[in-house]
Design an enzyme around this catalytic site. Structure first.
Site, short mmCIF file in Angstrom:
data_model
loop_
_atom_site.label_atom_id
_atom_site.label_comp_id
_atom_site.label_asym_id
_atom_site.label_seq_id
_atom_site.Cartn_x
_atom_site.Cartn_y
_atom_site.Cartn_z
N TYR A 1 -27.18 -32.38 -22.35
CA TYR A 1 -27.63 -30.98 -22.29
C TYR A 1 -26.46 -30.02 -22.55
CZ TYR A 1 -31.04 -27.37 -21.29
OH TYR A 1 -31.91 -26.30 -21.40
N LYS B 1 -27.89 -21.76 -19.56
CA LYS B 1 -29.03 -21.62 -18.64
C LYS B 1 -28.55 -21.18 -17.25
CE LYS B 1 -32.47 -22.99 -21.38
NZ LYS B 1 -33.33 -21.99 -22.04
#
Ligand SMILES: NC(=O)c1ccc[n+]([C@@H]2O[C@H](COP(=O)([O-])OP(=O)(O)OC[C@H]3O[C@@H](n4cnc5c(N)ncnc54)[C@H](O)[C@@H]3O)[C@@H](O)[C@H]2O)c1
Length: 350
Positions: free
Chosen positions: A251, A258
């Site tokens: 990720y 995020k």
């Protein structure tokens, strides 16, 4: 070629005179069989190939119920140029409660019928909200336009957040058309491949800036543009992922973006709360979308999510849509600044 409208015929299996309790009508379009049944008290159903795709229970009478269902069938045929869209539109939840009637919202991030934004749009529309929809560019337009038709969206505009002026143009049009806005769903993210697929420690300044710009700053800017239109309050949503809190393999830099996004949600919630504007990050479990296809070994992530989540189930875009739509309802008026996990409980397990 223009789509053929269904040519409705009374089903002779049922008596169809004025005395009949429930009347049934059928039509065939292409290879699809459409059926409508309507009752005198204003209830009715529309089925395509035996599967219910719409239900009305608040029409004035049988004739009114038939007209409502006929309109839905016409839209279905108009939009259904491909079988995948037909399948998706059949997922529109049956309208039982128009909880968001009168509310108007902007949905950004529909790329195709797998997009999380499409799941949200379907749910908001099913609850009675009016929607403005955007598409990235001309290439995306042909996929998004038929979906916008299913949603009855009056405002359908291009929006590439990297093109100066396009975001402002969308909000100006909303102001002109509606004079207000009740909710925004920001469901976009982007990171250049070498930034996303490399180690965080190696990321270039440019890769970092682009990732943060598209995936985080644009939400802040949309909140800024929405604020003056939310004179009577409203709700702002963005999509995040668990990789913001924990190190999730592959990720990488998106996790950093995020984390910033979730923090922005809390700050903006504090700043706009006194005006009745609520702000949430929605954190779905992994979903096989186009954006997800940029993450290596995504199938392994799906397998792990299913095995570890207490619900032992992957989430769908419809699960995400319905939960998001709930938070836009006045019943959720004192919930703000949340990161809401829609992940079958995955995030609570070690
Ligand atoms: N798929 C998942 O597993 C998952 C899980 C949690 C969160 N999310 C988040 O959900 C959001 C939606 O992604 P998705 O999974 O539905 O994938 P998707 O590919 O369907 O949607 C991503 C959207 O971002 C848009 N976008 C990218 N760059 C843009 C730009 N410059 N201007 C305007 N739009 C742009 C694309 O056009 C597309 O509509 C993203 O924020 C993503 O990080 C996804």
């Amino acid at each position: 070629m223009p789509a053929t409208k269904p040519d409705w015929k009374t089903n002779v299996r049922l008596s169809a005179g004025k005395s009949a309790t429930v009347q049934e009508f059928t039509a065939n379009v292409g290879g699809d069989r459409f059926e409508i049944d309507v009752a005198p008290w204003g209830e009715g159903h529309l089925k395509v190939n035996g599967r219910e795709i719409a239900h009305v229970n608040d029409a004035k009478d049988r004739r009114h119920a038939f007209r409502e269902l006929q309109k839905i069938a016409d839209r279905y045929v108009e939009a259904g140029s491909t079988s995948s869209i037909k399948k998706q539109s059949s997922n529109l939840p049956a309208v039982k409660a128009r909880l968001l009637e009168g509310k108007k919202g902007l949905i950004v991030g529909i790329a195709n019928e797998n997009s999380i934004a499409w799941g949200c749009a379907k749910a908001f529309r099913a609850f009675g909200a009016d929607l403005a929809i955007t598409y990235l560019n001309d290439k995306a337009k042909k996929f998004v336009e038929p979906l916008a038709k299913v949603l009855d969206a009056r405002i359908v505009m291009p929006l590439d957040v990297s093109t100066p002026g396009q975001m402002e143009a969308v909000f100006e049009r909303i102001e002109k058309e509606w004079g207000k806005l009740d909710f925004v769903v920001h469901s976009i993210a982007f990171s250049p491949k070498d930034a996303l697929q490399g180690r965080v420690v190696d990321v270039s300044r440019e890769g970092f800036a682009t990732t943060m710009d598209v995936s985080c700053w644009t939400f802040i800017r949309m909140a800024h543009l929405a604020e003056p239109l939310m004179r009577k309050g409203g709700t702002l949503f963005t999509m995040t992922y668990y990789g913001s809190q924990m190190v999730v393999k592959n990720y990488n830099i998106m996790g950093v973006a995020k984390a910033a996004l979730e923090s922005a949600v809390r700050y903006i919630a504090a700043e706009l709360g006194p005006k009745g504007i609520r702000v949430h990050a929605i954190s779905p479990g992994p979903l096989a979308t186009r954006a997800a296809s940029g993450i290596p070994e995504f199938d392994a992530l799906l397998d792990k999510a299913k095995a570890k989540a207490p619900a032992r189930s992957l989430v769908s875009i419809d699960d995400v849509g319905v939960a998001t739509a709930f938070l836009a309802h006045d019943a959720a008026r004192l919930i703000t600044g949340e990161t809401l996990y829609i992940d079958g409980g995955y995030h609570i397990i070690d």
